[in-house]
Write a protein that holds these residues in place. Structure first.
Motif, PDB file in Angstrom:
ATOM      1  N   GLY A   5       0.812  -1.218   0.000  1.00  0.00           N
ATOM      2  CA  GLY A   5       0.000   0.000   0.000  1.00  0.00           C
ATOM      3  C   GLY A   5       0.838   1.256   0.000  1.00  0.00           C
ATOM      4  O   GLY A   5       0.521   2.233  -0.684  1.00  0.00           O
ATOM      5  N   THR A   6       1.925   1.244   0.750  1.00  0.00           N
ATOM      6  CA  THR A   6       2.785   2.424   0.818  1.00  0.00           C
ATOM      7  C   THR A   6       3.602   2.597  -0.459  1.00  0.00           C
ATOM      8  O   THR A   6       3.813   3.719  -0.928  1.00  0.00           O
ATOM      9  CB  THR A   6       3.726   2.326   2.034  1.00  0.00           C
ATOM     10  OG1 THR A   6       2.933   2.137   3.215  1.00  0.00           O
ATOM     11  CG2 THR A   6       4.558   3.590   2.191  1.00  0.00           C
ATOM     12  N   LEU A   7       4.039   1.494  -1.049  1.00  0.00           N
ATOM     13  CA  LEU A   7       4.851   1.576  -2.260  1.00  0.00           C
ATOM     14  C   LEU A   7       4.026   1.921  -3.490  1.00  0.00           C
ATOM     15  O   LEU A   7       4.461   2.711  -4.341  1.00  0.00           O
ATOM     16  CB  LEU A   7       5.570   0.247  -2.507  1.00  0.00           C
ATOM     17  CG  LEU A   7       6.734  -0.100  -1.565  1.00  0.00           C
ATOM     18  CD1 LEU A   7       7.240  -1.496  -1.882  1.00  0.00           C
ATOM     19  CD2 LEU A   7       7.857   0.909  -1.682  1.00  0.00           C
ATOM     20  N   THR A   8       2.829   1.329  -3.608  1.00  0.00           N
ATOM     21  CA  THR A   8       2.081   1.425  -4.862  1.00  0.00           C
ATOM     22  C   THR A   8       0.659   1.932  -4.704  1.00  0.00           C
ATOM     23  O   THR A   8      -0.036   2.117  -5.707  1.00  0.00           O
ATOM     24  CB  THR A   8       2.007   0.046  -5.553  1.00  0.00           C
ATOM     25  OG1 THR A   8       1.178  -0.823  -4.771  1.00  0.00           O
ATOM     26  CG2 THR A   8       3.389  -0.574  -5.694  1.00  0.00           C
ATOM     27  N   SER A   9       0.188   2.114  -3.456  1.00  0.00           N
ATOM     28  CA  SER A   9      -1.193   2.480  -3.105  1.00  0.00           C
ATOM     29  C   SER A   9      -2.154   1.295  -3.222  1.00  0.00           C
ATOM     30  O   SER A   9      -3.344   1.436  -2.960  1.00  0.00           O
ATOM     31  CB  SER A   9      -1.719   3.671  -3.928  1.00  0.00           C
ATOM     32  OG  SER A   9      -2.057   3.302  -5.232  1.00  0.00           O
ATOM     33  N   VAL A  10      -1.672   0.104  -3.605  1.00  0.00           N
ATOM     34  CA  VAL A  10      -2.523  -1.091  -3.699  1.00  0.00           C
ATOM     35  C   VAL A  10      -2.222  -1.991  -2.510  1.00  0.00           C
ATOM     36  O   VAL A  10      -1.300  -2.809  -2.552  1.00  0.00           O
ATOM     37  CB  VAL A  10      -2.284  -1.845  -5.031  1.00  0.00           C
ATOM     38  CG1 VAL A  10      -3.220  -3.042  -5.124  1.00  0.00           C
ATOM     39  CG2 VAL A  10      -2.502  -0.912  -6.208  1.00  0.00           C
ATOM     40  N   GLY A  11      -3.006  -1.855  -1.451  1.00  0.00           N
ATOM     41  CA  GLY A  11      -2.734  -2.625  -0.243  1.00  0.00           C
ATOM     42  C   GLY A  11      -3.797  -3.636   0.118  1.00  0.00           C
ATOM     43  O   GLY A  11      -3.673  -4.341   1.121  1.00  0.00           O
ATOM     44  N   ALA A  12      -4.852  -3.761  -0.693  1.00  0.00           N
ATOM     45  CA  ALA A  12      -5.991  -4.597  -0.320  1.00  0.00           C
ATOM     46  C   ALA A  12      -5.869  -6.090  -0.640  1.00  0.00           C
ATOM     47  O   ALA A  12      -6.473  -6.897   0.072  1.00  0.00           O
ATOM     48  CB  ALA A  12      -7.264  -4.052  -0.954  1.00  0.00           C
ATOM     49  N   PRO A  13      -5.145  -6.526  -1.699  1.00  0.00           N
ATOM     50  CA  PRO A  13      -5.222  -7.942  -2.076  1.00  0.00           C
ATOM     51  C   PRO A  13      -4.886  -8.922  -0.965  1.00  0.00           C
ATOM     52  O   PRO A  13      -5.626  -9.894  -0.762  1.00  0.00           O
ATOM     53  CB  PRO A  13      -4.210  -8.047  -3.231  1.00  0.00           C
ATOM     54  CG  PRO A  13      -4.217  -6.692  -3.845  1.00  0.00           C
ATOM     55  CD  PRO A  13      -4.374  -5.744  -2.691  1.00  0.00           C
ATOM     56  N   ALA A  14      -3.799  -8.707  -0.256  1.00  0.00           N
ATOM     57  CA  ALA A  14      -3.428  -9.652   0.802  1.00  0.00           C
ATOM     58  C   ALA A  14      -4.503  -9.711   1.878  1.00  0.00           C
ATOM     59  O   ALA A  14      -4.856 -10.788   2.373  1.00  0.00           O
ATOM     60  CB  ALA A  14      -2.085  -9.241   1.412  1.00  0.00           C
ATOM     61  N   LEU A  15      -5.045  -8.563   2.256  1.00  0.00           N
ATOM     62  CA  LEU A  15      -6.107  -8.517   3.259  1.00  0.00           C
ATOM     63  C   LEU A  15      -7.366  -9.211   2.758  1.00  0.00           C
ATOM     64  O   LEU A  15      -8.020  -9.957   3.495  1.00  0.00           O
ATOM     65  CB  LEU A  15      -6.420  -7.069   3.621  1.00  0.00           C
ATOM     66  CG  LEU A  15      -5.324  -6.298   4.357  1.00  0.00           C
ATOM     67  CD1 LEU A  15      -5.666  -4.813   4.407  1.00  0.00           C
ATOM     68  CD2 LEU A  15      -5.135  -6.842   5.769  1.00  0.00           C
ATOM     69  N   ALA A  16      -7.721  -8.966   1.507  1.00  0.00           N
ATOM     70  CA  ALA A  16      -8.936  -9.559   0.948  1.00  0.00           C
ATOM     71  C   ALA A  16      -8.859 -11.076   0.924  1.00  0.00           C
ATOM     72  O   ALA A  16      -9.850 -11.768   1.198  1.00  0.00           O
ATOM     73  CB  ALA A  16      -9.179  -9.017  -0.455  1.00  0.00           C
ATOM     74  N   ILE A  17      -7.679 -11.613   0.601  1.00  0.00           N
ATOM     75  CA  ILE A  17      -7.516 -13.070   0.571  1.00  0.00           C
ATOM     76  C   ILE A  17      -7.648 -13.648   1.978  1.00  0.00           C
ATOM     77  O   ILE A  17      -8.304 -14.670   2.194  1.00  0.00           O
ATOM     78  CB  ILE A  17      -6.167 -13.436  -0.062  1.00  0.00           C
ATOM     79  CG1 ILE A  17      -6.216 -13.147  -1.569  1.00  0.00           C
ATOM     80  CG2 ILE A  17      -5.816 -14.900   0.187  1.00  0.00           C
ATOM     81  CD1 ILE A  17      -4.895 -13.296  -2.269  1.00  0.00           C
ATOM     82  N   ALA A  18      -7.054 -12.986   2.962  1.00  0.00           N
ATOM     83  CA  ALA A  18      -7.128 -13.472   4.336  1.00  0.00           C
ATOM     84  C   ALA A  18      -8.546 -13.376   4.902  1.00  0.00           C
ATOM     85  O   ALA A  18      -8.916 -14.146   5.792  1.00  0.00           O
ATOM     86  CB  ALA A  18      -6.165 -12.688   5.222  1.00  0.00           C
ATOM     87  N   MET A  19      -9.351 -12.436   4.381  1.00  0.00           N
ATOM     88  CA  MET A  19     -10.689 -12.175   4.928  1.00  0.00           C
ATOM     89  C   MET A  19     -11.804 -12.694   4.026  1.00  0.00           C
ATOM     90  O   MET A  19     -12.977 -12.406   4.263  1.00  0.00           O
ATOM     91  CB  MET A  19     -10.858 -10.661   5.137  1.00  0.00           C
ATOM     92  CG  MET A  19      -9.865 -10.066   6.104  1.00  0.00           C
ATOM     93  SD  MET A  19      -9.844  -8.235   6.080  1.00  0.00           S
ATOM     94  CE  MET A  19     -11.473  -7.871   6.738  1.00  0.00           C
ATOM     95  N   GLN A  20     -11.467 -13.493   3.017  1.00  0.00           N
ATOM     96  CA  GLN A  20     -12.437 -13.868   1.996  1.00  0.00           C
ATOM     97  C   GLN A  20     -13.608 -14.671   2.533  1.00  0.00           C
ATOM     98  O   GLN A  20     -14.694 -14.702   1.918  1.00  0.00           O
ATOM     99  CB  GLN A  20     -11.742 -14.660   0.886  1.00  0.00           C
ATOM    100  CG  GLN A  20     -11.167 -15.992   1.353  1.00  0.00           C
ATOM    101  CD  GLN A  20     -10.420 -16.708   0.259  1.00  0.00           C
ATOM    102  OE1 GLN A  20     -11.024 -17.369  -0.581  1.00  0.00           O
ATOM    103  NE2 GLN A  20      -9.110 -16.576   0.241  1.00  0.00           N
ATOM    104  N   ASN A  21     -13.477 -15.329   3.678  1.00  0.00           N
ATOM    105  CA  ASN A  21     -14.557 -16.163   4.202  1.00  0.00           C
ATOM    106  C   ASN A  21     -15.421 -15.458   5.239  1.00  0.00           C
ATOM    107  O   ASN A  21     -16.281 -16.089   5.856  1.00  0.00           O
ATOM    108  CB  ASN A  21     -13.976 -17.455   4.784  1.00  0.00           C
ATOM    109  CG  ASN A  21     -13.497 -18.405   3.692  1.00  0.00           C
ATOM    110  OD1 ASN A  21     -14.270 -18.845   2.852  1.00  0.00           O
ATOM    111  ND2 ASN A  21     -12.198 -18.680   3.673  1.00  0.00           N
ATOM    112  N   LEU A  22     -15.200 -14.166   5.436  1.00  0.00           N
ATOM    113  CA  LEU A  22     -16.122 -13.388   6.258  1.00  0.00           C
ATOM    114  C   LEU A  22     -17.405 -13.123   5.469  1.00  0.00           C
ATOM    115  O   LEU A  22     -17.420 -13.183   4.245  1.00  0.00           O
ATOM    116  CB  LEU A  22     -15.484 -12.047   6.651  1.00  0.00           C
ATOM    117  CG  LEU A  22     -14.321 -12.066   7.645  1.00  0.00           C
ATOM    118  CD1 LEU A  22     -13.786 -10.647   7.837  1.00  0.00           C
ATOM    119  CD2 LEU A  22     -14.750 -12.642   8.984  1.00  0.00           C
TER     120      LEU A  22
END
Length: 246
Positions: free
Chosen positions: A143-160
């Motif tokens: 997120g800090t390097l490229t402004s794209v910080g969501a993918p890792a979080l989305a994968i970890a939270m996909q079953n919510l």
């Protein structure tokens, strides 16, 4: 303001405004999508937006999503992810002057594709304390390097549940983006001119988010999971292509 707009040709402004509307809509419906859609294109045609202005816009739409469904926030998930995000952001700011960003981008893009493949093949990834901390670290760095910080979080939270994912992820991304912006300002990598770019595009972000208001209730859990994995895959592939192109 006029002088700022004159720095970019009108066609680029129109394209970025349309992308911001679409990306904010996706963020409002699925909980992710803003920076993943806008950042790769912005890096090619409108590099002034990356990473600071997109962090400001993405953080704002994430906050709106969190406030809209605040009763569904999962506190433990948020706390663990934010701890990792803070560490990842510090690592990224230090690394921006020490490490080749291209290598970091490629490494994380392939890691995201690997995680998507495992998820698609049936691996059940749960938002445990360990997983959320690790996802937060990855999110902070990217997120800090490229402004794209969501993918890792989305994968970890996909079953919510969809509402839990949108609200919790929104709060994490807002607070994480705020921290990243503060760190970027402290090292001179987020200027007043970049802040003005965010303000100019802010109304388009609000429009896209407003359009998502009704449709978010029509997204089922299986569809949400496919949407998340699909957007993450596209984001990783575009990041790889963009890195290799440069």
């Amino acid at each position: 303001m006029a002088a700022l707009i004159d720095l970019v040709d009108p066609l680029s402004w129109l394209l970025m405004a349309c992308l911001v509307v679409l990306a904010a809509f996706l963020q409002g419906v699925g909980g992710i999508g803003f920076a993943m859609l806008v950042a790769p294109i912005a890096a090619l045609i409108f590099p002034q937006l990356v990473p600071g202005p997109l962090l400001a816009l993405g953080g704002s739409v994430s906050l709106l999503a969190a406030l809209r469904e605040r009763q569904h926030i999962v506190p433990n998930v948020v706390v663990c992810a934010l701890g990792g995000r803070a560490a990842g952001s510090l690592i990224a700011v230090l690394g921006m002057t020490q490490l080749p960003i291209a290598a970091v981008n490629l490494g994380f893009a392939f890691a995201i594709l690997g995680a998507v493949a495992l998820s698609a093949w049936g691996l059940r990834i749960l938002p445990s304390t360990r997983n959320m901390i690790l996802a937060g670290i990855a999110s902070g760095i990217m997120g800090t390097l490229t402004s794209v910080g969501a993918p890792a979080l989305a994968i970890a939270m996909q079953n919510l549940a969809p509402a839990q994912l949108r609200a919790s992820l929104g709060l994490i991304l807002f607070l994480g983006a705020s921290l990243s912006l503060v760190l970027l300002m402290l090292v001179g990598l987020f200027s007043l001119q970049q802040a003005m770019l965010s303000i100019v595009l802010y109304p388009f972000m609000l429009l896209g988010f407003a359009l998502s208001g009704q449709l978010r209730h029509q997204v089922s859990l299986p569809l949400m999971r496919r949407l998340l994995l699909g957007i993450c895959s596209i984001s990783a592939l575009v990041l790889i292509a963009r890195t290799l192109w440069h």
